[in-house]
Every structure is written in C-alpha cells, then in structure tokens.
Write a protein that holds these residues in place. Structure first.
Motif, PDB file in Angstrom:
ATOM      1  N   LYS A  61      99.214   3.120  18.040  1.00 43.02           N
ATOM      2  CA  LYS A  61      99.006   4.381  18.431  1.00 43.02           C
ATOM      3  C   LYS A  61      99.776   5.415  17.845  1.00 43.02           C
ATOM      4  O   LYS A  61      99.358   6.562  17.268  1.00 43.02           O
ATOM      5  CB  LYS A  61      99.304   4.519  19.961  1.00 43.02           C
ATOM      6  N   THR A  62     100.957   4.828  17.573  1.00 43.58           N
ATOM      7  CA  THR A  62     102.093   6.129  16.959  1.00 43.58           C
ATOM      8  C   THR A  62     102.160   5.824  15.279  1.00 43.58           C
ATOM      9  O   THR A  62     102.976   6.631  14.629  1.00 43.58           O
ATOM     10  CB  THR A  62     103.176   5.982  17.832  1.00 43.58           C
ATOM     11  N   SER A  63     101.943   4.590  14.928  1.00 43.40           N
ATOM     12  CA  SER A  63     102.369   4.351  13.507  1.00 43.40           C
ATOM     13  C   SER A  63     103.849   4.083  13.287  1.00 43.40           C
ATOM     14  O   SER A  63     104.463   4.141  12.174  1.00 43.40           O
ATOM     15  CB  SER A  63     101.626   5.448  12.372  1.00 43.40           C
ATOM     16  N   GLN A  64     104.657   3.972  14.453  1.00 42.54           N
ATOM     17  CA  GLN A  64     105.861   3.636  14.442  1.00 42.54           C
ATOM     18  C   GLN A  64     106.079   2.168  14.028  1.00 42.54           C
ATOM     19  O   GLN A  64     105.388   1.072  14.171  1.00 42.54           O
ATOM     20  CB  GLN A  64     106.361   3.780  15.913  1.00 42.54           C
ATOM     21  N   LEU A  65     107.001   2.064  12.892  1.00 46.17           N
ATOM     22  CA  LEU A  65     107.643   0.635  12.159  1.00 46.17           C
ATOM     23  C   LEU A  65     108.317  -0.024  13.460  1.00 46.17           C
ATOM     24  O   LEU A  65     109.381   0.590  13.959  1.00 46.17           O
ATOM     25  CB  LEU A  65     108.586   0.800  11.119  1.00 46.17           C
ATOM     26  N   LEU A  66     107.845  -1.111  13.782  1.00 46.09           N
ATOM     27  CA  LEU A  66     108.408  -2.061  14.643  1.00 46.09           C
ATOM     28  C   LEU A  66     109.241  -3.213  14.218  1.00 46.09           C
ATOM     29  O   LEU A  66     110.268  -3.464  14.650  1.00 46.09           O
ATOM     30  CB  LEU A  66     107.300  -2.638  15.696  1.00 46.09           C
ATOM     31  N   SER A  67     108.670  -3.605  12.946  1.00 51.67           N
ATOM     32  CA  SER A  67     109.566  -4.660  12.309  1.00 51.67           C
ATOM     33  C   SER A  67     109.224  -4.708  11.086  1.00 51.67           C
ATOM     34  O   SER A  67     108.252  -4.364  10.391  1.00 51.67           O
ATOM     35  CB  SER A  67     109.567  -6.059  13.074  1.00 51.67           C
ATOM     36  N   ARG A  68     110.350  -5.166  10.096  1.00 50.44           N
ATOM     37  CA  ARG A  68     110.217  -5.575   8.608  1.00 50.44           C
ATOM     38  C   ARG A  68     111.017  -6.714   8.402  1.00 50.44           C
ATOM     39  O   ARG A  68     112.373  -6.702   8.761  1.00 50.44           O
ATOM     40  CB  ARG A  68     110.548  -4.178   8.126  1.00 50.44           C
ATOM     41  N   LYS A  69     110.375  -7.590   7.716  1.00 51.71           N
ATOM     42  CA  LYS A  69     111.197  -8.886   7.304  1.00 51.71           C
ATOM     43  C   LYS A  69     110.750  -9.098   5.805  1.00 51.71           C
ATOM     44  O   LYS A  69     109.819  -8.814   5.449  1.00 51.71           O
ATOM     45  CB  LYS A  69     110.673  -9.799   8.189  1.00 51.71           C
ATOM     46  N   TRP A  70     111.897  -9.891   5.221  1.00 53.71           N
ATOM     47  CA  TRP A  70     111.503 -10.241   3.971  1.00 53.71           C
ATOM     48  C   TRP A  70     111.659 -11.623   3.845  1.00 53.71           C
ATOM     49  O   TRP A  70     112.626 -12.331   4.490  1.00 53.71           O
ATOM     50  CB  TRP A  70     112.841  -9.464   3.066  1.00 53.71           C
TER      51      TRP A  70
END
Length: 203
Positions: A43-52
C-alpha cells in the motif's frame, strides 16, 4: 562515469518479484553473484526489510545479512517477537526506515535522553552514538549514502528516546528520494508471482 551508479546496478540486476501477505518481495541477483532481497509494503511502498547474501569461499550460498528490518536471531528466527527480545537486557540495534528518513532503533537502553550524543564522523563516513555514563558506544554507517556516494550531513541527523529505546533519524537527501521514486516505478512493472506459484524473472 566509469563506475555504474547504484540505480544502474539495480536496473541491470536479474530481478524476481513475489506478492505475498500484502508485501511485494523483490530478489536481485547482481553480476558479481551477490544477492539482495527486499520487502515493500504494497500500500505504501515502504521498505520493510533488506538482506544481503554472497557466495562463500566454497561457492555455496552464505548466510543472509540483515541491513534493514528485524535482526534474525539464530535461536528464535521468525518466531522472534517484541516480548521475547524485551526479556534480554542487551541492547538490540536495528534499522527501520520511513519513506522520508533512515531510522535506527536501539532497544534496551534505559538511560535518559540527556545521556546520549549522536554525531557524524565525516572522515570515517559513519555516525557515532555514545553516552556520558560510558555504558554504550556504537559506530554505524549508512550504506545507502555510500552506494550513492553522498556525504554525511550532520544537520540531517536527530534522535529521541522513549520506552527504553533510542530512535535515531537521518533525513534522506533529495538524491536518494528521487532515486527511490524511480526505482519504485520500475519495480511495479515487474510481473509478480503470487504466493510463490512459479518464478517470474525479468531483466
């Protein structure tokens, strides 16, 4: 420019999208074999997580390293909850962004706000948290600024303290806001698989 920009690298990466539980999950595979996985709120395009993740010395897949979102616990994994982490007295450092800022939360820091100072080390390209009572000290970088080759700006940094949690906010520079907007437009064009039914790859 000889080095491709971060946005160009993202565009060039192989991407797979999956829509699940109200989240858009994007998996990137870069030319050098590194992988990045991101989750956005639909809905918001908010980044919730990022992993590498990158290959280990034997060529197999290494462990995922969390950059944004809840740190994974080796014991609790996905079951980790606020109630369980609160019982630990050790500070828990995690990043949880908003649409307009990078944000870090350090739980289990009971000292009053006036004890903390948060500053920018321009030479080392990092932020420093310290306390006058010598109970907590941490240096951390902002990988997003490094990837876009942007300098740290002390004026963009602020912090507050509530419920035993130190909250540090760094306002995103306009260059990153513009790049994120462009990236969101491109990510929405990727045809997503639903609930893991098949892989849908795009370039």
């Amino acid at each position: 420019m000889a080095v491709p920009s971060w946005l160009e690298r993202l565009r060039a990466a192989g991407k797979t999208a999956l829509v699940q539980d109200g989240k858009r999950k994007i998996h990137y595979l870069f030319e050098d074999g590194k992988e990045m996985a991101e989750e956005y709120d639909m809905k918001t395009s908010q980044l919730l997580s990022r992993k590498w993740r990158e290959k280990n010395t034997l060529g197999g897949s290494g462990k995922w390293q969390v950059e944004v979102g809840e740190p994974t616990s080796p014991l609790l994994g996905a079951l980790e909850s606020e109630l369980i982490t609160e019982s630990s007295s050790n500070p828990v450092f995690m990043r949880k962004d908003t649409l307009s800022s990078f944000q870090w939360r350090i739980r289990n820091l009971p000292y009053p706000k006036e004890v903390y100072s948060v500053s920018v080390e321009k030479e080392q390209h990092c932020c420093v948290i310290q306390t006058t009572n010598k109970k907590y000290y941490k240096k951390f970088s902002i990988p997003d600024l490094d990837r876009y080759q942007l300098p740290l700006d002390a004026a963009a940094l602020s912090f507050t303290h509530a419920n035993n949690t130190l909250i540090i906010t760094y306002q995103k520079p306009k260059e990153i806001l513009a790049a994120e907007e462009q990236l969101q437009k491109e990510l929405k064009k990727i045809k997503a698989a639903n609930n893991g039914d098949g892989d849908c790859k795009t370039q």
